[in-house]
Design a protein around this motif. Structure first.
Motif, PDB file in Angstrom:
ATOM      1  N   UNK A 127       0.809  -1.048  -0.120  1.00  0.00           N
ATOM      2  CA  UNK A 127      -0.074   0.030  -0.109  1.00  0.00           C
ATOM      3  C   UNK A 127       0.816   1.225   0.046  1.00  0.00           C
ATOM      4  N   UNK A 128       0.418   2.094  -0.775  1.00  0.00           N
ATOM      5  CA  UNK A 128       1.125   3.513  -0.746  1.00  0.00           C
ATOM      6  C   UNK A 128       2.388   3.420  -1.866  1.00  0.00           C
ATOM      7  N   UNK A 129       2.574   2.422  -2.304  1.00  0.00           N
ATOM      8  CA  UNK A 129       3.745   1.975  -3.388  1.00  0.00           C
ATOM      9  C   UNK A 129       3.152   2.223  -4.797  1.00  0.00           C
ATOM     10  N   UNK A 130       3.933   3.131  -5.640  1.00  0.00           N
ATOM     11  CA  UNK A 130       3.555   3.475  -7.208  1.00  0.00           C
ATOM     12  C   UNK A 130       3.551   2.080  -7.835  1.00  0.00           C
ATOM     13  N   UNK A 131       2.767   2.188  -8.945  1.00  0.00           N
ATOM     14  CA  UNK A 131       2.772   0.883  -9.656  1.00  0.00           C
ATOM     15  C   UNK A 131       1.239   0.434  -9.982  1.00  0.00           C
ATOM     16  N   UNK A 132       0.962  -0.010 -10.950  1.00  0.00           N
ATOM     17  CA  UNK A 132      -0.359  -0.587 -11.143  1.00  0.00           C
ATOM     18  C   UNK A 132      -0.438  -2.072 -10.654  1.00  0.00           C
ATOM     19  N   UNK A 133      -1.619  -2.576 -10.504  1.00  0.00           N
ATOM     20  CA  UNK A 133      -1.787  -4.084 -10.151  1.00  0.00           C
ATOM     21  C   UNK A 133      -1.671  -5.069 -11.328  1.00  0.00           C
ATOM     22  N   UNK A 134      -1.544  -6.360 -11.014  1.00  0.00           N
ATOM     23  CA  UNK A 134      -1.469  -7.191 -12.277  1.00  0.00           C
ATOM     24  C   UNK A 134      -2.791  -7.316 -13.027  1.00  0.00           C
ATOM     25  N   UNK A 182       7.168 -13.356 -11.390  1.00  0.00           N
ATOM     26  CA  UNK A 182       5.663 -12.827 -11.331  1.00  0.00           C
ATOM     27  C   UNK A 182       5.676 -11.648 -12.784  1.00  0.00           C
ATOM     28  N   UNK A 183       6.665 -10.899 -12.454  1.00  0.00           N
ATOM     29  CA  UNK A 183       6.681  -9.854 -13.795  1.00  0.00           C
ATOM     30  C   UNK A 183       6.922 -10.476 -14.952  1.00  0.00           C
ATOM     31  N   UNK A 184       7.864 -11.377 -14.954  1.00  0.00           N
ATOM     32  CA  UNK A 184       8.327 -12.043 -16.239  1.00  0.00           C
ATOM     33  C   UNK A 184       6.908 -12.695 -17.106  1.00  0.00           C
ATOM     34  N   UNK A 185       5.936 -13.488 -15.864  1.00  0.00           N
ATOM     35  CA  UNK A 185       5.007 -14.032 -16.591  1.00  0.00           C
ATOM     36  C   UNK A 185       3.934 -13.128 -17.050  1.00  0.00           C
ATOM     37  N   UNK A 186       3.777 -11.876 -16.308  1.00  0.00           N
ATOM     38  CA  UNK A 186       2.919 -10.780 -16.711  1.00  0.00           C
ATOM     39  C   UNK A 186       3.361 -10.393 -18.207  1.00  0.00           C
ATOM     40  N   UNK A 216       4.924 -11.998 -20.377  1.00  0.00           N
ATOM     41  CA  UNK A 216       4.386 -12.987 -21.286  1.00  0.00           C
ATOM     42  C   UNK A 216       3.030 -12.766 -21.597  1.00  0.00           C
ATOM     43  N   UNK A 217       2.216 -12.922 -20.822  1.00  0.00           N
ATOM     44  CA  UNK A 217       0.879 -12.750 -21.013  1.00  0.00           C
ATOM     45  C   UNK A 217       0.616 -11.401 -21.860  1.00  0.00           C
ATOM     46  N   UNK A 218       1.147 -10.429 -21.510  1.00  0.00           N
ATOM     47  CA  UNK A 218       1.051  -9.133 -22.625  1.00  0.00           C
ATOM     48  C   UNK A 218       1.379  -9.297 -23.928  1.00  0.00           C
ATOM     49  N   UNK A 219       2.698 -10.053 -24.086  1.00  0.00           N
ATOM     50  CA  UNK A 219       3.068 -10.560 -25.295  1.00  0.00           C
ATOM     51  C   UNK A 219       2.262 -11.295 -26.328  1.00  0.00           C
ATOM     52  N   UNK A 220       1.684 -12.189 -25.657  1.00  0.00           N
ATOM     53  CA  UNK A 220       0.757 -13.170 -26.161  1.00  0.00           C
ATOM     54  C   UNK A 220      -0.611 -12.360 -26.567  1.00  0.00           C
ATOM     55  N   UNK A 221      -1.082 -11.547 -25.774  1.00  0.00           N
ATOM     56  CA  UNK A 221      -2.364 -10.726 -26.034  1.00  0.00           C
ATOM     57  C   UNK A 221      -2.076  -9.753 -27.168  1.00  0.00           C
ATOM     58  N   UNK A 222      -0.811  -9.103 -27.082  1.00  0.00           N
ATOM     59  CA  UNK A 222      -0.426  -8.084 -27.829  1.00  0.00           C
ATOM     60  C   UNK A 222       0.689  -8.482 -28.799  1.00  0.00           C
ATOM     61  N   UNK A 223       0.547  -9.150 -29.752  1.00  0.00           N
ATOM     62  CA  UNK A 223       1.856 -10.028 -30.502  1.00  0.00           C
ATOM     63  C   UNK A 223       2.405  -8.824 -31.276  1.00  0.00           C
ATOM     64  N   UNK A 224       1.798  -7.793 -31.785  1.00  0.00           N
ATOM     65  CA  UNK A 224       2.386  -6.726 -32.470  1.00  0.00           C
ATOM     66  C   UNK A 224       3.425  -5.660 -32.000  1.00  0.00           C
ATOM     67  N   UNK A 272      11.230  -5.610 -23.177  1.00  0.00           N
ATOM     68  CA  UNK A 272      11.932  -5.299 -21.824  1.00  0.00           C
ATOM     69  C   UNK A 272      11.332  -5.586 -20.461  1.00  0.00           C
ATOM     70  N   UNK A 273      12.229  -6.095 -19.818  1.00  0.00           N
ATOM     71  CA  UNK A 273      12.029  -6.191 -18.288  1.00  0.00           C
ATOM     72  C   UNK A 273      12.821  -5.403 -17.615  1.00  0.00           C
ATOM     73  N   UNK A 274      12.561  -4.314 -16.941  1.00  0.00           N
ATOM     74  CA  UNK A 274      13.214  -3.510 -16.216  1.00  0.00           C
ATOM     75  C   UNK A 274      13.247  -4.000 -14.799  1.00  0.00           C
ATOM     76  N   UNK A 275      14.119  -4.782 -14.231  1.00  0.00           N
ATOM     77  CA  UNK A 275      14.093  -5.009 -12.791  1.00  0.00           C
ATOM     78  C   UNK A 275      15.454  -5.490 -12.421  1.00  0.00           C
TER      79      UNK A 275
END
Ligand SMILES: *Cc1c(COP(=O)(O)O)cnc(C)c1O
Length: 243
Positions: free
Chosen positions: A144-151, A191-195, A197-205, A210-213
């Motif tokens: 709580x109180x930390x920046x960032x969106x939810x999965x 968990x960030x990597x898997x998220x 991957x899901x975006x890459x599948x959903x938006x293949x174009x 980049x995984x900035x971590x």
């Protein structure tokens, strides 16, 4: 396999050169241990609170990409370093009233976590510039109180950013809750990597590459989980002065 290192003390340009060489070696070893090509992750030198002279010392070793958190401080240093071909990444908290200067003076922003900020950055990016590279920041541990969106909110946010003409959606960024435990560190990064991957599948174009971590204390865990960009401050420049 957590690696222990002595936090360097802030110092001279020769110590910065030594430290950056050591960090590059750590990065190569981590990539090797992960069975990854040596050029599959890059180093972002996080220079917040450090003087322009420290950035020059890092540049002298071949470092071109620098991360800054505080806009006014960053703009001053950019002025002083105009003679160098540096690539600037904004990695700090971003309020609406700061978006114009960030849009104009940086190549990357790692901390976009809501549509309003993304829309302003796109509107304010100059037509003469390349699209601004964006990472969406995720609050991986739901602190709580930390920046960032939810999965959960990520797909909708990604979809709206992809529609903005002057942005290029490159990937995800996270600052997990600090932990000394290697497995705990890995879990958040996985968990960030898997998220991603899901975006890459959903938006293949989409140009999602980049995984900035990974920071000074958890670089190895981040690389094992697929980081393509690690953000390293204190291991290069020494401990930051406390404000
Ligand atoms: C300060 C900072 C870093 C660097 O942290 P170190 O532990 O000094 O390596 C990385 N990412 C962000 C977003 C930061 O604010």
């Amino acid at each position: 396999m957590t690696e222990h290192y002595n936090r360097p003390s802030a110092g001279t340009s020769s110590t910065i050169e030594d430290h950056i060489v050591r960090v590059r070696h750590r990065l190569e070893q981590a990539l090797d241990a992960a069975g990854r090509p040596v050029d599959s992750a890059r180093l972002l030198a996080v220079s917040k609170t450090q003087p322009a002279s420290a950035i020059r010392a890092a540049y002298a070793t071949g470092q071109l990409a620098f991360g800054e958190n505080y806009l006014q401080e960053a703009l001053e240093k950019q002025q002083m370093l105009q003679d160098l071909p540096l690539e600037w990444h904004f990695i700090g908290a971003l309020q609406s009233n700061k978006t114009r200067e960030v849009a104009e003076h940086f190549e990357w922003v790692h901390t976009v976590d809501r549509e309003k900020i993304a829309r302003r950055l796109s509107d304010q990016r100059l037509g003469t510039q390349q699209p601004l590279n964006i990472c969406l920041q995720v609050n991986v541990n739901d602190e709580s109180g930390k920046a960032g969106t939810t999965f959960e909110a990520l797909p909708a946010l990604a979809e709206s950013v992809l529609e903005l003409p002057n942005l290029s959606l490159r990937g995800l960024m996270a600052i997990p809750a600090a932990s000394k435990d290697h497995e705990t560190q890995r879990l958040a990064f996985r968990q960030l990597r898997e998220a991603l991957s899901r975006l890459q599948e959903r938006f293949p174009e989409a140009p999602l590459d980049t995984l900035s971590m990974g920071m000074s204390n958890d670089l190895e865990a981040a690389i094992l989980e697929g980081a393509t960009l690690v953000r390293i401050g204190s291991a290069i420049f020494g401990a930051r002065p406390t404000p």
